[in-house]
Scaffold this motif. Sequence first.
Motif, PDB file in Angstrom:
ATOM      1  N   PHE A   7       0.850  -1.195   0.000  1.00  0.00           N
ATOM      2  CA  PHE A   7       0.000   0.000   0.000  1.00  0.00           C
ATOM      3  C   PHE A   7       0.883   1.242   0.000  1.00  0.00           C
ATOM      4  O   PHE A   7       2.021   1.227   0.467  1.00  0.00           O
ATOM      5  CB  PHE A   7      -0.899   0.033   1.244  1.00  0.00           C
ATOM      6  CG  PHE A   7      -2.186  -0.713   1.103  1.00  0.00           C
ATOM      7  CD1 PHE A   7      -3.381  -0.059   0.822  1.00  0.00           C
ATOM      8  CD2 PHE A   7      -2.216  -2.093   1.261  1.00  0.00           C
ATOM      9  CE1 PHE A   7      -4.568  -0.750   0.696  1.00  0.00           C
ATOM     10  CE2 PHE A   7      -3.400  -2.801   1.141  1.00  0.00           C
ATOM     11  CZ  PHE A   7      -4.589  -2.128   0.864  1.00  0.00           C
ATOM     12  N   THR A   8       0.342   2.325  -0.520  1.00  0.00           N
ATOM     13  CA  THR A   8       1.017   3.617  -0.487  1.00  0.00           C
ATOM     14  C   THR A   8      -0.053   4.699  -0.480  1.00  0.00           C
ATOM     15  O   THR A   8      -1.239   4.417  -0.340  1.00  0.00           O
ATOM     16  CB  THR A   8       1.973   3.766  -1.690  1.00  0.00           C
ATOM     17  OG1 THR A   8       2.713   4.983  -1.572  1.00  0.00           O
ATOM     18  CG2 THR A   8       1.222   3.757  -3.015  1.00  0.00           C
ATOM     19  N   ASP A   9       0.365   5.962  -0.596  1.00  0.00           N
ATOM     20  CA  ASP A   9      -0.601   7.050  -0.693  1.00  0.00           C
ATOM     21  C   ASP A   9      -0.541   7.664  -2.079  1.00  0.00           C
ATOM     22  O   ASP A   9       0.286   7.276  -2.911  1.00  0.00           O
ATOM     23  CB  ASP A   9      -0.361   8.104   0.400  1.00  0.00           C
ATOM     24  CG  ASP A   9       1.022   8.723   0.305  1.00  0.00           C
ATOM     25  OD1 ASP A   9       1.285   9.426  -0.687  1.00  0.00           O
ATOM     26  OD2 ASP A   9       1.838   8.505   1.223  1.00  0.00           O
ATOM     27  N   SER A  10      -1.404   8.619  -2.336  1.00  0.00           N
ATOM     28  CA  SER A  10      -1.560   9.149  -3.695  1.00  0.00           C
ATOM     29  C   SER A  10      -0.393  10.000  -4.165  1.00  0.00           C
ATOM     30  O   SER A  10      -0.346  10.383  -5.340  1.00  0.00           O
ATOM     31  CB  SER A  10      -2.849   9.971  -3.792  1.00  0.00           C
ATOM     32  OG  SER A  10      -2.827  11.052  -2.872  1.00  0.00           O
ATOM     33  N   PRO A  28      -5.760   8.005  -0.865  1.00  0.00           N
ATOM     34  CA  PRO A  28      -5.561   9.368  -1.365  1.00  0.00           C
ATOM     35  C   PRO A  28      -5.428  10.414  -0.257  1.00  0.00           C
ATOM     36  O   PRO A  28      -6.090  10.327   0.777  1.00  0.00           O
ATOM     37  CB  PRO A  28      -6.810   9.634  -2.204  1.00  0.00           C
ATOM     38  CG  PRO A  28      -7.852   8.735  -1.630  1.00  0.00           C
ATOM     39  CD  PRO A  28      -7.129   7.510  -1.136  1.00  0.00           C
ATOM     40  N   LEU A  29      -4.562  11.398  -0.497  1.00  0.00           N
ATOM     41  CA  LEU A  29      -4.547  12.609   0.309  1.00  0.00           C
ATOM     42  C   LEU A  29      -5.709  13.492  -0.136  1.00  0.00           C
ATOM     43  O   LEU A  29      -6.385  13.204  -1.114  1.00  0.00           O
ATOM     44  CB  LEU A  29      -3.233  13.365   0.150  1.00  0.00           C
ATOM     45  CG  LEU A  29      -2.080  12.928   1.077  1.00  0.00           C
ATOM     46  CD1 LEU A  29      -1.490  11.611   0.622  1.00  0.00           C
ATOM     47  CD2 LEU A  29      -0.995  14.016   1.149  1.00  0.00           C
ATOM     48  N   ASP A  40      -7.081  13.453  -3.887  1.00  0.00           N
ATOM     49  CA  ASP A  40      -5.991  13.501  -4.849  1.00  0.00           C
ATOM     50  C   ASP A  40      -5.990  12.233  -5.701  1.00  0.00           C
ATOM     51  O   ASP A  40      -5.947  11.117  -5.189  1.00  0.00           O
ATOM     52  CB  ASP A  40      -4.667  13.616  -4.083  1.00  0.00           C
ATOM     53  CG  ASP A  40      -3.447  13.617  -4.980  1.00  0.00           C
ATOM     54  OD1 ASP A  40      -3.572  13.953  -6.164  1.00  0.00           O
ATOM     55  OD2 ASP A  40      -2.353  13.285  -4.475  1.00  0.00           O
ATOM     56  N   GLY A  41      -6.043  12.420  -7.030  1.00  0.00           N
ATOM     57  CA  GLY A  41      -6.008  11.291  -7.940  1.00  0.00           C
ATOM     58  C   GLY A  41      -7.331  10.589  -8.130  1.00  0.00           C
ATOM     59  O   GLY A  41      -7.431   9.665  -8.950  1.00  0.00           O
ATOM     60  N   VAL A  42      -8.361  11.023  -7.394  1.00  0.00           N
ATOM     61  CA  VAL A  42      -9.696  10.432  -7.531  1.00  0.00           C
ATOM     62  C   VAL A  42     -10.635  11.444  -8.184  1.00  0.00           C
ATOM     63  O   VAL A  42     -11.256  11.169  -9.210  1.00  0.00           O
ATOM     64  CB  VAL A  42     -10.262   9.965  -6.179  1.00  0.00           C
ATOM     65  CG1 VAL A  42     -11.674   9.394  -6.351  1.00  0.00           C
ATOM     66  CG2 VAL A  42      -9.337   8.930  -5.540  1.00  0.00           C
ATOM     67  N   ASP A  69      -9.432   6.588   7.311  1.00  0.00           N
ATOM     68  CA  ASP A  69      -9.236   6.314   5.890  1.00  0.00           C
ATOM     69  C   ASP A  69      -8.299   5.120   5.700  1.00  0.00           C
ATOM     70  O   ASP A  69      -8.542   4.229   4.878  1.00  0.00           O
ATOM     71  CB  ASP A  69      -8.647   7.527   5.170  1.00  0.00           C
ATOM     72  CG  ASP A  69      -9.619   8.687   5.052  1.00  0.00           C
ATOM     73  OD1 ASP A  69     -10.834   8.442   5.011  1.00  0.00           O
ATOM     74  OD2 ASP A  69      -9.149   9.845   5.011  1.00  0.00           O
ATOM     75  N   PHE A  70      -7.210   5.127   6.464  1.00  0.00           N
ATOM     76  CA  PHE A  70      -6.260   4.023   6.369  1.00  0.00           C
ATOM     77  C   PHE A  70      -6.864   2.715   6.872  1.00  0.00           C
ATOM     78  O   PHE A  70      -6.680   1.652   6.255  1.00  0.00           O
ATOM     79  CB  PHE A  70      -4.986   4.345   7.155  1.00  0.00           C
ATOM     80  CG  PHE A  70      -4.056   5.277   6.439  1.00  0.00           C
ATOM     81  CD1 PHE A  70      -3.341   4.848   5.324  1.00  0.00           C
ATOM     82  CD2 PHE A  70      -3.873   6.577   6.871  1.00  0.00           C
ATOM     83  CE1 PHE A  70      -2.475   5.698   4.658  1.00  0.00           C
ATOM     84  CE2 PHE A  70      -3.007   7.434   6.210  1.00  0.00           C
ATOM     85  CZ  PHE A  70      -2.305   6.996   5.096  1.00  0.00           C
TER      86      PHE A  70
END
Length: 282
Positions: A7-10, A28-29, A40-42, A69-70
């Motif tokens: 897993f990572t963030d956006s 996403p942030l 972000d990114g969505v 969220d996580f």
Amino acid sequence: MAPVQIFTDSTNDLTPELLERHGIGVVPLYVTFGEESYRDGVDMYPELLYRKVETGGRLPKTAAPSPADFLNAFEPAVGEGKDIVYIGLSSALSSTVQNASLAASQLPEGRVRVVDSYNLSTGIGIQVLTAALAAEEGKSAAEIETLVTDIRTRVETAFIIDTLDYLYKGGRLSSLQNFVGSLLKIRPIVKVVDGSMILASKIRGRREKALDQLLQNVLAERDHLDNSILIVTHSMAYEEAQFVKHQLEAHTGARQVLLTETGCVISSHCGPGTVGVIYINK
């Protein structure tokens, strides 16, 4: 041994195709313009971000995903019997890693391992991709955590910035510095050091001169870089990024040079025309 999902963030700035191919989860942030909040990114992308900045004259604020969220992202994978390695945006820049750790503490011990990338953009992405390939090879979560912890201090991340406007709007330049820098056509090269962005050098003159300097900085290290993966990242500078990519392919012997576009976070800091090169030192 449980299968591992990365897993990572956006802010990782890998392409959607790479994320999907390797089954990488993304949290996403948030990007906020006044009272309007976007993921972000969505539902927020650099092109829309730039239009809003041009219209409103101000940069957005960014916010980390919440622990909830996580938790919502992690729980299904853990429920499927997977272990998780999460690699996130530098803790020197955001509370993203801290919030991921809070979420991990709500799940059975050892099922989620949280790694601070000490980096941003594809400086995170190159670590995420390395971790995903290791997971596909059957490495355990503990082995992958050790691998990423080892390489994160050897990741080199540098960007050439084409306009000073976004640094000025973000409070990193005074109006006088912005005026003089723009008048003299100064283009900064920004590097990531110890998880923070620093001004590495200033190139005065044509954009081609700045791109050449970025390239020469990498080529000077060609004997020391790990040539398995190099990444060229850009924000609305496709032709220049392609040129840099072709030069790296021709002169480094790299087995793979990836081309990606920056997301909203690096775009809001650096602006359009940004080009970056990311690699891992041996």
